[in-house]
Design a protein around this motif. Sequence first.
Motif, PDB file in Angstrom:
ATOM      1  N   VAL A   1     -41.596 -28.051   8.313  1.00 12.92           N
ATOM      2  CA  VAL A   1     -42.731 -27.891   9.216  1.00 12.92           C
ATOM      3  C   VAL A   1     -42.183 -27.773  10.635  1.00 12.92           C
ATOM      4  CG1 VAL A   1     -44.830 -28.933  10.136  1.00 12.92           C
ATOM      5  CG2 VAL A   1     -44.265 -29.193   7.715  1.00 12.92           C
ATOM      6  N   THR A   2     -42.626 -26.745  11.375  1.00 11.15           N
ATOM      7  CA  THR A   2     -42.147 -26.498  12.732  1.00 11.15           C
ATOM      8  C   THR A   2     -43.333 -26.351  13.677  1.00 11.15           C
ATOM      9  OG1 THR A   2     -40.230 -25.327  11.839  1.00 11.15           O
ATOM     10  CG2 THR A   2     -40.704 -25.038  14.186  1.00 11.15           C
ATOM     11  N   GLN A   3     -43.290 -27.084  14.801  1.00  9.63           N
ATOM     12  CA  GLN A   3     -44.344 -27.020  15.807  1.00  9.63           C
ATOM     13  C   GLN A   3     -43.773 -26.540  17.136  1.00  9.63           C
ATOM     14  OE1 GLN A   3     -46.093 -31.204  14.296  1.00  9.63           O
ATOM     15  NE2 GLN A   3     -47.286 -30.339  15.977  1.00  9.63           N
ATOM     16  N   THR A   4     -44.314 -25.457  17.667  1.00 17.00           N
ATOM     17  CA  THR A   4     -43.904 -24.909  18.958  1.00 17.00           C
ATOM     18  C   THR A   4     -45.125 -24.434  19.731  1.00 17.00           C
ATOM     19  OG1 THR A   4     -43.558 -22.737  17.926  1.00 17.00           O
ATOM     20  CG2 THR A   4     -41.624 -24.161  18.158  1.00 17.00           C
ATOM     21  N   PRO A   5     -45.105 -24.591  21.059  1.00 16.49           N
ATOM     22  CA  PRO A   5     -44.109 -25.293  21.864  1.00 16.49           C
ATOM     23  C   PRO A   5     -44.313 -26.806  21.765  1.00 16.49           C
ATOM     24  CG  PRO A   5     -45.871 -24.492  23.261  1.00 16.49           C
ATOM     25  CD  PRO A   5     -46.186 -23.991  21.885  1.00 16.49           C
ATOM     26  N   PRO A   6     -43.345 -27.600  22.239  1.00 12.25           N
ATOM     27  CA  PRO A   6     -43.488 -29.058  22.124  1.00 12.25           C
ATOM     28  C   PRO A   6     -44.514 -29.645  23.087  1.00 12.25           C
ATOM     29  CG  PRO A   6     -41.463 -28.486  23.267  1.00 12.25           C
ATOM     30  CD  PRO A   6     -42.026 -27.206  22.763  1.00 12.25           C
ATOM     31  N   VAL A   7     -44.846 -28.924  24.171  1.00 13.86           N
ATOM     32  CA  VAL A   7     -45.798 -29.423  25.175  1.00 13.86           C
ATOM     33  C   VAL A   7     -46.833 -28.340  25.460  1.00 13.86           C
ATOM     34  CG1 VAL A   7     -46.092 -30.308  27.517  1.00 13.86           C
ATOM     35  CG2 VAL A   7     -44.044 -30.908  26.217  1.00 13.86           C
ATOM     36  N   VAL A   8     -48.109 -28.731  25.467  1.00 13.63           N
ATOM     37  CA  VAL A   8     -49.210 -27.811  25.741  1.00 13.63           C
ATOM     38  C   VAL A   8     -50.137 -28.458  26.763  1.00 13.63           C
ATOM     39  CG1 VAL A   8     -51.221 -26.635  24.780  1.00 13.63           C
ATOM     40  CG2 VAL A   8     -49.100 -26.734  23.473  1.00 13.63           C
ATOM     41  N   ASN A  14     -50.020 -24.859  17.642  1.00 13.53           N
ATOM     42  CA  ASN A  14     -49.433 -24.019  16.603  1.00 13.53           C
ATOM     43  C   ASN A  14     -48.578 -24.828  15.637  1.00 13.53           C
ATOM     44  OD1 ASN A  14     -50.508 -21.671  17.880  1.00 13.53           O
ATOM     45  ND2 ASN A  14     -48.779 -21.682  19.299  1.00 13.53           N
ATOM     46  N   CYS A  15     -48.536 -24.340  14.396  1.00 17.54           N
ATOM     47  CA  CYS A  15     -47.696 -24.969  13.374  1.00 17.54           C
ATOM     48  C   CYS A  15     -47.287 -23.918  12.349  1.00 17.54           C
ATOM     49  CB  CYS A  15     -48.449 -26.114  12.690  1.00 17.54           C
ATOM     50  SG  CYS A  15     -47.531 -26.886  11.330  1.00 17.54           S
ATOM     51  N   LYS A  16     -45.978 -23.851  12.066  1.00 12.97           N
ATOM     52  CA  LYS A  16     -45.440 -22.969  11.026  1.00 12.97           C
ATOM     53  C   LYS A  16     -44.785 -23.833   9.953  1.00 12.97           C
ATOM     54  CE  LYS A  16     -44.780 -18.928  11.486  1.00 12.97           C
ATOM     55  NZ  LYS A  16     -45.500 -17.698  11.033  1.00 12.97           N
ATOM     56  N   ASP A  33     -58.416 -36.484  24.744  1.00 11.39           N
ATOM     57  CA  ASP A  33     -57.667 -35.682  23.779  1.00 11.39           C
ATOM     58  C   ASP A  33     -56.178 -35.632  24.096  1.00 11.39           C
ATOM     59  OD1 ASP A  33     -59.972 -35.066  22.345  1.00 11.39           O
ATOM     60  OD2 ASP A  33     -60.399 -33.304  23.567  1.00 11.39           O
ATOM     61  N   SER A  34     -55.776 -36.099  25.255  1.00 11.30           N
ATOM     62  CA  SER A  34     -54.354 -36.116  25.613  1.00 11.30           C
ATOM     63  C   SER A  34     -53.608 -37.056  24.667  1.00 11.30           C
ATOM     64  CB  SER A  34     -54.172 -36.568  27.066  1.00 11.30           C
ATOM     65  OG  SER A  34     -54.752 -35.645  27.960  1.00 11.30           O
ATOM     66  N   ALA A  35     -52.723 -36.496  23.859  1.00 14.55           N
ATOM     67  CA  ALA A  35     -52.003 -37.268  22.846  1.00 14.55           C
ATOM     68  C   ALA A  35     -50.942 -36.382  22.216  1.00 14.55           C
ATOM     69  CB  ALA A  35     -52.968 -37.799  21.789  1.00 14.55           C
ATOM     70  N   VAL A  36     -50.217 -36.936  21.239  1.00 15.49           N
ATOM     71  CA  VAL A  36     -49.244 -36.168  20.459  1.00 15.49           C
ATOM     72  C   VAL A  36     -49.898 -35.809  19.123  1.00 15.49           C
ATOM     73  CG1 VAL A  36     -46.956 -36.135  19.415  1.00 15.49           C
ATOM     74  CG2 VAL A  36     -47.334 -37.387  21.545  1.00 15.49           C
ATOM     75  N   LYS A  80     -42.250 -32.186  14.376  1.00 15.02           N
ATOM     76  CA  LYS A  80     -41.813 -33.079  15.443  1.00 15.02           C
ATOM     77  C   LYS A  80     -42.925 -33.420  16.429  1.00 15.02           C
ATOM     78  CE  LYS A  80     -36.940 -31.753  15.286  1.00 15.02           C
ATOM     79  NZ  LYS A  80     -35.769 -31.244  16.053  1.00 15.02           N
ATOM     80  N   GLY A  81     -44.059 -32.743  16.337  1.00 14.66           N
ATOM     81  CA  GLY A  81     -45.200 -33.070  17.175  1.00 14.66           C
ATOM     82  C   GLY A  81     -45.328 -32.173  18.395  1.00 14.66           C
ATOM     83  N   THR A  82     -46.554 -32.064  18.888  1.00 10.61           N
ATOM     84  CA  THR A  82     -46.868 -31.318  20.109  1.00 10.61           C
ATOM     85  C   THR A  82     -47.653 -32.233  21.039  1.00 10.61           C
ATOM     86  OG1 THR A  82     -46.957 -29.212  18.932  1.00 10.61           O
ATOM     87  CG2 THR A  82     -48.022 -29.312  21.090  1.00 10.61           C
ATOM     88  N   TYR A  83     -47.153 -32.394  22.270  1.00 18.18           N
ATOM     89  CA  TYR A  83     -47.833 -33.255  23.235  1.00 18.18           C
ATOM     90  C   TYR A  83     -48.852 -32.425  24.012  1.00 18.18           C
ATOM     91  CZ  TYR A  83     -48.730 -36.673  26.882  1.00 18.18           C
ATOM     92  OH  TYR A  83     -49.345 -37.548  27.729  1.00 18.18           O
TER      93      TYR A  83
END
Length: 290
Positions: free
Chosen positions: A43-50, A61-63, A125-128, A149-152
């Motif tokens: 599982v890959t999440q990009t970008p790490p910060v939004v 996003n999640c692939k 809603d600000s969270a990981v 790895k999560g998206t903040y």
Amino acid sequence: MPQAPVRNKSHYTEGRITSMPLPKLLWVLIAFTCLGLGSAQTVTQTPPVVSVQEGQTATLNCKYSTSDSSYYLFWYKQPPGGKLIFLIRQDSFSAQNASEDRYSINFQKAAASIRLLISASQLGDSAVYFCALQHSVSQYAGNKLTFGKGTYLTVIPDIQNPQPALYQLRSPKSSNTSVCLLTDFDKPIKNETVAGSKETVLEMMTMESKSYGAVAWGSKSNFTCTGAFQTDIINFTQTSGSTCNPSHAEQSFETDRDLNLMNLSLIVLRIIFLKTVGFNLLMTLRLWSN
């Protein structure tokens, strides 16, 4: 003479095993297949910060990759210092995208992609946010989740009509002690080298508005609030494009003597009242005992 027994060459060659019984071979093949499928799950999440403006829709996003044709996808939320919270689930065999309250899914199975959409984003809603993949229950035991790895996600507050103000409080006993308060501005403070200049968001429900506030303090006689926030004030630009010129008010730490006298008088009256109640209670008990 009886002939010596002929050894099965399929099992032995010069005293070494060259093959194994069929049941054991099948178990090895099954274990190898299961392990191979498990290792292919990612599982890959990009970008790490939004970042997103308050009230707008946030897209995360999640692939993923898996060799299984049937699986489940999940989204979780972890607030700062909080526990993992389940949000929504998407089945790989479902033709309809899942939705729950303000959360909705954009699932593309052919592209191995699943997006989380948060409509009308709020400051809370600000969270990981974590994307997770799980094999179907029918084929794999344990059903362990594979997490990204999560998206903040940071929700930027929508501050209406800010009126910046800068206040400086000095101690009447020592000119070296000074505290600065910068209030009601719509951009976060970038200068964190000054002690206490970490910004926060103030929400004034009665005025139906929000703003940033920052505090700084110093212990030198030449310490000034304009100096503490000078870099931010010069480079600080409001949403409209105008330069922020906060008003500057200097006050003293001196305590209101009249207020202290009123508090002392109130304490004395309370003591007298308690003594009166105690005396009346004691006299009542004596009369009952007689």
